[in-house]
Design an enzyme around this catalytic site. Structure first.
Site, mmCIF file in Angstrom:
data_model
loop_
_atom_site.group_PDB
_atom_site.id
_atom_site.type_symbol
_atom_site.label_atom_id
_atom_site.label_comp_id
_atom_site.label_asym_id
_atom_site.label_seq_id
_atom_site.Cartn_x
_atom_site.Cartn_y
_atom_site.Cartn_z
ATOM 1 N N SER A 167 -3.573 71.803 40.638
ATOM 2 C CA SER A 167 -2.727 70.863 39.840
ATOM 3 C C SER A 167 -3.569 70.105 38.783
ATOM 4 C CB SER A 167 -1.946 69.802 41.030
ATOM 5 O OG SER A 167 -3.079 69.205 41.563
ATOM 6 N N LYS A 168 -3.010 69.354 37.893
ATOM 7 C CA LYS A 168 -3.770 68.652 36.820
ATOM 8 C C LYS A 168 -4.087 67.244 37.527
ATOM 9 C CE LYS A 168 0.457 66.972 34.287
ATOM 10 N NZ LYS A 168 1.337 67.384 33.583
ATOM 11 N N ARG A 169 -3.625 66.737 38.589
ATOM 12 C CA ARG A 169 -4.288 65.623 39.189
ATOM 13 C C ARG A 169 -5.372 65.858 39.607
ATOM 14 N NH1 ARG A 169 -2.166 64.040 43.716
ATOM 15 N NH2 ARG A 169 -0.815 66.020 44.177
ATOM 16 N N LYS A 170 -5.951 67.015 39.993
ATOM 17 C CA LYS A 170 -7.345 67.167 40.637
ATOM 18 C C LYS A 170 -8.536 68.150 39.691
ATOM 19 C CE LYS A 170 -5.399 66.692 45.315
ATOM 20 N NZ LYS A 170 -4.952 67.222 46.485
ATOM 21 N N ASN A 171 -7.524 69.036 38.842
ATOM 22 C CA ASN A 171 -8.226 69.846 38.074
ATOM 23 C C ASN A 171 -7.795 70.039 36.712
ATOM 24 O OD1 ASN A 171 -10.881 70.941 39.327
ATOM 25 N ND2 ASN A 171 -9.339 71.761 40.688
#
Ligand code: GLU
Length: 336
Positions: free
Chosen positions: A254-258
């Site tokens: 997910s874009k929150r983590k990567n």
């Protein structure tokens, strides 16, 4: 003679194209090419709250950049268009009505407040929420009257009372869901737009898709897919659910983590060859254990039974190593 293999990638245009779109598309394209079939791009834009118009062009560009142009799709056309769901609305409405006539679906007039109360009640009782089926029990005359009065309503799929839905998945083996744990999903919303439960099986059928190769997160919606096909009298495609790309904590990438947008990888100087090679290895293992191989080699060797059941964590060090390899090759070629 082998019947025609047709695969599709069916992204929703909700923003920047996701690396997971490229990952699923490469399996679909390789499998179709290996069988001299077609790879289709279909835009699933029926969730209007999340719709981002520019995203359609971005998806087409992203697939082009990584060498995954479809054989049929919104830009190229083809015999089974339109390939954009919002341009197919009358078809969904007709099919939802046909299912109501056949008893495979029914009109539901419950208000958002009533449904909310049902959901809260399930929460209080700590049981998974299943629709109460209040409108399934409504007398016919009352339904006719409500329709004649123009009362807002949705159409729900009618889940058979007992039994189960079972199907083979090329990656996961035999999968089975008991009907009593399924809910009468909405298939047509009150604004006339279909939900994915209707639009996906309907378009796969209309577009003659033989193999549905897509992310694992869709596995739990397959029983609804199959029930729509059965109620409509359509044959089933083969299913293959790919393991998803993962963050370091094993959750779905997910874009929150990567970084997840294809444009980020492009702007950072990753070569499409490296990205494709890396993604192939995230979901599949080469029969000789090779790490560096081209999309052509992947296409020749791909078999669905070598797709991994649980995806490894997205390994940036490995992607960088691969990218350096392809950059070196590029430089040699250019020198020559
Ligand atoms: N539209 C879905 C998505 O955005 C794809 C559903 C499917 O592949 O069946 O992921």
């Amino acid at each position: 003679m082998e019947s025609a293999v047709r695969t599709r990638i069916a992204p929703s245009p909700t923003g920047e194209p996701h690396i997971g779109n490229v990952y699923a598309a490469m399996f679909c394209k390789a499998f179709a090419e290996q069988h001299h079939g077609q790879f289709v791009l279909r835009i699933e834009d029926t969730d209007r709250r999340r719709y981002v118009p520019e995203a359609v062009g971005l998806l087409i560009d992203a697939f082009h950049w990584v060498g995954l142009d479809p054989d049929e799709g919104p830009a190229r056309g083809g015999p089974y268009g339109p390939y954009v769901q919002s341009e197919r609305l009358p078809l969904y409405r007709e099919q939802a009505e046909a299912l109501v006539q056949r008893g495979g679906a029914y009109n539901c007039f419950c208000t958002p407040e009533e449904l909310d109360a049902e959901r809260k009640d399930a929460e209080r009782r700590k049981v998974p929420y299943l629709y109460s089926r209040r409108c399934l029990r409504r007398p016919k005359e009352e339904v006719q009257q409500l329709l004649a009065d123009g009362a807002p309503h949705v159409v729900r799929l009618r889940i058979p009372d007992g039994g189960r839905v079972s199907f083979p998945d090329a990656v996961r083996g035999d999968v089975s869901f008991e009907n009593r744990f399924l809910t009468d999903q909405i298939i047509l919303k009150s604004d006339g737009f279909p939900t994915s439960h209707l639009a996906i099986p309907m378009d796969d059928h209309a577009m003659h898709i033989s193999h549905v190769i897509r992310a694992e997160e869709w596995l739990s919606s397959v029983p609804y897919y199959i029930l729509v096909c059965q109620a409509s009298g359509w044959p089933l495609p083969e299913f293959a659910h790919l393991s998803v790309l993962r963050n370091a904590d094993r959750s779905k990438m997910s874009k929150r983590k990567n970084p997840t947008s294809v444009s980020w990888y492009r702007s950072q100087g990753y070569l499409p060859e490296a990205l494709i090679n890396f993604l192939a290895l995230q979901g599949w293992s080469h029969p000789e254990g090779k790490e560096i191989f081209s999309f052509q080699e992947f296409t020749a060797l791909l078999t669905l039974d070598r797709i991994v059941k649980s995806g490894p964590i997205f390994d940036f060090a490995k992607l960088d190593w691969m990218n350096r390899h392809y950059i070196r090759e590029l430089t040699l070629d250019q020198l020559a």
